[in-house]
Design a protein around this motif. Structure first.
Motif, PDB file in Angstrom:
ATOM      1  N   LEU A 106       1.051  -0.973  -0.360  1.00 24.54           N
ATOM      2  CA  LEU A 106       0.024  -0.106  -0.054  1.00 24.54           C
ATOM      3  C   LEU A 106       0.906   1.134  -0.151  1.00 24.54           C
ATOM      4  CD1 LEU A 106      -2.948   0.299   0.390  1.00 24.54           C
ATOM      5  CD2 LEU A 106      -2.778   0.320   2.068  1.00 24.54           C
ATOM      6  N   ALA A 107       1.988   1.704   0.863  1.00 26.52           N
ATOM      7  CA  ALA A 107       3.000   2.308   0.607  1.00 26.52           C
ATOM      8  C   ALA A 107       3.244   2.575  -0.697  1.00 26.52           C
ATOM      9  CB  ALA A 107       3.624   1.983   1.632  1.00 26.52           C
ATOM     10  N   ASP A 108       3.520   2.136  -1.939  1.00 29.13           N
ATOM     11  CA  ASP A 108       4.454   1.886  -2.493  1.00 29.13           C
ATOM     12  C   ASP A 108       3.277   2.845  -3.604  1.00 29.13           C
ATOM     13  OD1 ASP A 108       6.780   0.909  -1.147  1.00 29.13           O
ATOM     14  OD2 ASP A 108       5.459  -1.211  -1.977  1.00 29.13           O
TER      15      ASP A 108
ATOM     16  N   LEU B  28      -3.398   8.042  -8.809  1.00 30.25           N
ATOM     17  CA  LEU B  28      -2.643   7.644 -10.463  1.00 30.25           C
ATOM     18  C   LEU B  28      -3.602   7.464 -11.649  1.00 30.25           C
ATOM     19  CD1 LEU B  28       1.129   6.863 -10.111  1.00 30.25           C
ATOM     20  CD2 LEU B  28      -0.489   9.113 -10.969  1.00 30.25           C
ATOM     21  N   PHE B  29      -4.824   6.555 -11.016  1.00 23.14           N
ATOM     22  CA  PHE B  29      -5.718   5.881 -11.275  1.00 23.14           C
ATOM     23  C   PHE B  29      -6.332   6.622 -12.119  1.00 23.14           C
ATOM     24  CE2 PHE B  29      -5.475   3.136  -7.271  1.00 23.14           C
ATOM     25  CZ  PHE B  29      -4.618   1.686  -8.126  1.00 23.14           C
TER      26      PHE B  29
ATOM     27  N   GLU C  55      -5.975  -2.242 -22.277  1.00 21.42           N
ATOM     28  CA  GLU C  55      -5.993  -1.010 -22.818  1.00 21.42           C
ATOM     29  C   GLU C  55      -4.395  -0.281 -22.385  1.00 21.42           C
ATOM     30  OE1 GLU C  55      -9.044   1.414 -22.164  1.00 21.42           O
ATOM     31  OE2 GLU C  55     -10.760  -0.189 -23.510  1.00 21.42           O
ATOM     32  N   ASN C  56      -4.186  -0.395 -20.752  1.00 20.26           N
ATOM     33  CA  ASN C  56      -2.455  -0.024 -20.297  1.00 20.26           C
ATOM     34  C   ASN C  56      -1.681  -1.450 -20.533  1.00 20.26           C
ATOM     35  OD1 ASN C  56      -3.811   2.563 -19.628  1.00 20.26           O
ATOM     36  ND2 ASN C  56      -5.920   1.040 -18.884  1.00 20.26           N
ATOM     37  N   LYS C  57      -0.734  -0.938 -20.737  1.00 18.19           N
ATOM     38  CA  LYS C  57       0.965  -1.317 -20.158  1.00 18.19           C
ATOM     39  C   LYS C  57       1.015  -1.302 -18.605  1.00 18.19           C
ATOM     40  CE  LYS C  57       4.978  -1.936 -21.186  1.00 18.19           C
ATOM     41  NZ  LYS C  57       6.793  -1.404 -21.590  1.00 18.19           N
ATOM     42  N   LEU C  58       0.963  -2.701 -17.767  1.00 21.18           N
ATOM     43  CA  LEU C  58       1.149  -2.344 -16.670  1.00 21.18           C
ATOM     44  C   LEU C  58       2.768  -2.484 -15.863  1.00 21.18           C
ATOM     45  CD1 LEU C  58      -1.238  -3.358 -16.417  1.00 21.18           C
ATOM     46  CD2 LEU C  58      -1.689  -5.083 -14.640  1.00 21.18           C
ATOM     47  N   LEU C  59       3.180  -2.972 -16.361  1.00 23.88           N
ATOM     48  CA  LEU C  59       5.012  -3.153 -16.153  1.00 23.88           C
ATOM     49  C   LEU C  59       4.928  -1.418 -17.231  1.00 23.88           C
ATOM     50  CD1 LEU C  59       5.050  -6.794 -16.311  1.00 23.88           C
ATOM     51  CD2 LEU C  59       4.614  -5.279 -13.824  1.00 23.88           C
TER      52      LEU C  59
ATOM     53  N   LYS D  25       6.396   4.686  -9.799  1.00 24.73           N
ATOM     54  CA  LYS D  25       4.808   4.985  -9.053  1.00 24.73           C
ATOM     55  C   LYS D  25       3.869   3.453  -9.996  1.00 24.73           C
ATOM     56  CE  LYS D  25       4.708   6.589  -4.708  1.00 24.73           C
ATOM     57  NZ  LYS D  25       4.616   6.835  -3.258  1.00 24.73           N
ATOM     58  N   LEU D  26       3.441   4.817 -10.908  1.00 27.08           N
ATOM     59  CA  LEU D  26       2.922   3.762 -11.717  1.00 27.08           C
ATOM     60  C   LEU D  26       2.169   2.565 -11.725  1.00 27.08           C
ATOM     61  CD1 LEU D  26       0.354   4.823 -13.167  1.00 27.08           C
ATOM     62  CD2 LEU D  26       2.033   5.452 -15.217  1.00 27.08           C
TER      63      LEU D  26
END
Ligand code: ARG
Length: 571
Positions: free
Chosen positions: A475-477, A482-483, A531-535, A540-541
């Motif tokens: 959670l701290a990271d 950013l959502f 739709e989004n790259k996760l890595l 942070k993102l």
């Protein structure tokens, strides 16, 4: 302990203060708008028009003047008599993820059932008869409801009310006496017993004397005759061994296996109570209870002409026993709709036998017809489908599919078992209980359809995303702001509603509600994923997105388990 934010309460309180109406009443009126452009929650002011003696439009305008936004609700609009509320999604994300972080696999769990006892009666096949496809449906529905109620903090008791009694056993015993040495009951027990049963029935039709022998056997059994009892016990034992094979594969358990026979010595009390209350009427030698006052035309037969008890009487004795033994608040019967009249009658007669608390708690969870399997596999299985074969066939088919998709997969058999069972369980439970259902194995095993394997596949995807990182973010990271993507927000909103859906599943005794929820969650997440790259490179993102992904995995797993589906780690 701080609970997950409840927007309905929050909104109701805001409005309540302004219009001076009890917020609990207002809470009931809050709706979820059909389109997201109309907000996340809406309050229809026409509900207050009578009370406030104003038009909905005026009420909406007046509330809008005074109502204030806060950290949870960022915008409130007034439109044609409705107030529309838009929630602050960063705050929602924070709330949801803090809760998931705290509860992990227990996210969605609640204690609303505290202290209350629920009996779930399910499966209940008949000894010496096949476990048919309808029994599979009650087994899976009951198993899921059992788990759901437990998750909600109820004291839950699962009962398999085995059909292990009745005059047919007199016939079985006669058949065995005549031809026992011709049938090897150990080899293919249920079919052999069925063959014997069919044969003795034929003979009974032709020969009155044989029929009389059968009746005599049942009388002997009722009176505890050694030979008859031992034989009956053997039938029971070998049948249970067969049923256990199915329960073992599906991992279905019961707290009690007290079947109909258990109530045999308890029916006299039922007869006595009804007699004392003047409810028993003689009719052509039988004893019946007239139910016309209850709006039921067909009377309930309590005792046959020859004095022997019947199915309904044993059910009445079971209600009395369960009330005393478990002091239940609710007792659910997951039984096919063919028995609707039976349960109407039994519940109506029960009014004379147990207190109000108990008979009000009797609920028949009635399920529709199940058509035999369609699709390619059905031809191979033939017309009389043995449930065990059906399950194994599905597991084999699942193995073919996963082997094709992932040749290097380890523990293929174990994964195939989980996937095959998920296909069956999900296909069964996603059909609304009272609807008829078709088993179509090609559809059920489609990894891209609305299926159990699709949910597992999505779960495995969330796993493999976090495995690509050295450290699973905590959670701290992460940074809730950013959502931003619609798909991410939709996923978070779906995560938020998990607990609500579980409660509705229990309120309606309808696992399909949970099943559909899981599909929605999986679809929303997959849209986000596609739709989004996760890595991404930005740490942070990346952490934030992986955290979302991981949380979806946790909830999918918890939800699937409540349906009776196990997750593989890879597939
Ligand atoms: N043994 C019955 C059948 O297979 C179902 C029993 C349902 N439960 C009950 N309490 N009557 O049709």
């Amino acid at each position: 302990m701080k609970k997950l934010i409840n927007y309905n309460i929050l909104i109701a309180q805001k409005i309540g203060k302004i219009v001076e109406i009890d917020s609990e009443e207002l809470e009931k009126y809050i709706e979820i708008p059909p389109q997201s452009e109309m907000g996340d929650f809406a309050f229809p002011c026409f509900k207050l028009a009578k009370q406030l003696k104003k038009s909905p439009i005026v009420i909406a305008k007046e509330i809008k003047e005074k109502i204030e936004t806060d950290e949870y609700i960022e915008k409130i609009e007034e439109k044609s008599g409705y107030l529309n509320f838009y929630i602050n999604t960063n705050k929602l994300a924070e709330e949801v993820f803090k809760e998931i972080d705290k509860k992990k696999e227990e996210y969605g769990k609640s204690d609303i059932g505290n202290g209350k006892t629920i009996i779930v009666e399910y499966s209940s096949p008949n000894i010496a008869k096949p476990f048919h496809i309808g029994h599979l449906r009650t087994t899976l529905i009951g198993n899921s409801l059992y788990k759901v109620y437990k998750f909600l903090g109820y004291n839950t008791i699962g009962i398999n009310h085995l059909g292990d009694y009745g005059t047919q056993f007199g016939k079985m015993i006669e058949g065995y006496k005549l031809w026992g040495n011709e049938y090897n009951l150990e080899e293919d027990p249920i079919n052999k017993m069925m063959e014997m049963y069919v044969r003795i029935n034929e003979l009974c039709k032709k020969d009155e004397k044989v029929l009389e022998n059968c009746r005599e056997n049942f009388r002997l059994l009722e009176n505890g005759d050694k030979y008859c009892t031992e034989l009956w016990e053997r039938f029971k034992e070998i049948s249970l061994k067969e049923f256990d094979k199915i329960y073992d594969i599906l991992d279905v358990k019961f707290d009690s296996l007290k079947g109909e026979a258990f109530y045999q010595d308890k029916i006299q009390e039922v007869v006595d109570i009804l007699e004392k209350k003047g409810k028993l009427i003689e009719s052509e030698g039988a004893k019946i209870v007239n139910l016309e006052d209850e709006g039921i035309d067909t009377p309930c037969i309590i005792q046959k002409t020859d004095g022997s008890s019947i199915y309904a009487t044993r059910d009445l004795a079971a209600i009395l026993y369960r009330a005393r033994t478990y002091d239940f608040d609710k007792c659910l019967y997951v039984v096919a709709y063919e028995q609707n009249l039976h349960f109407k009658q039994v519940f109506a007669v029960a009014k004379n036998i147990v207190d109000e608390k108990y008979y009000n708690g009797l609920i028949h969870v009635s399920y529709g017809m199940v058509a035999l399997p369609t699709g390619k596999m059905s031809t191979r299985l033939g017309n009389v489908v043995k449930i065990e074969d059906l399950i194994n066939e599905t597991i084999n088919k699942a193995k073919e599919i996963i082997s094709e998709k992932n040749q290097n997969l380890e523990n293929k058999d174990e994964v195939a078992k989980k996937v095959g069972i998920a296909a069956i369980v999900f296909n069964t439970l996603s059909t609304t209980t009272n609807r008829d259902q078709i088993f179509d194995w090609d559809t059920a095993l489609n990894f891209q359809g609305e299926t159990g394997p699709y949910i597992q596949y999505t779960y495995v995807r969330t796993k493999s995303v976090s495995e690509k990182l050295d450290k699973v973010p905590d959670l701290a990271d992460i940074d809730f702001s950013l959502f931003k993507e619609d798909t991410a927000i939709k996923t978070i909103k779906t995560l938020y509603r998990f607990g609500e859906y579980i409660k509705t599943t229990a309120d309606k005794n309808e696992p399909a509600i949970l099943a559909r929820y899981l599909i929605e969650l999986a679809q929303n997440y997959n849209n986000f994923y596609n739709e989004n790259k996760l890595l991404v490179d930005d740490e942070k993102l990346r952490n934030t997105r992986v955290y979302l992904s991981n949380s979806v995995g946790t909830v999918l797993k918890t939800g699937a388990e409540l349906l009776g589906i196990k997750m593989p780690n890879k597939m």
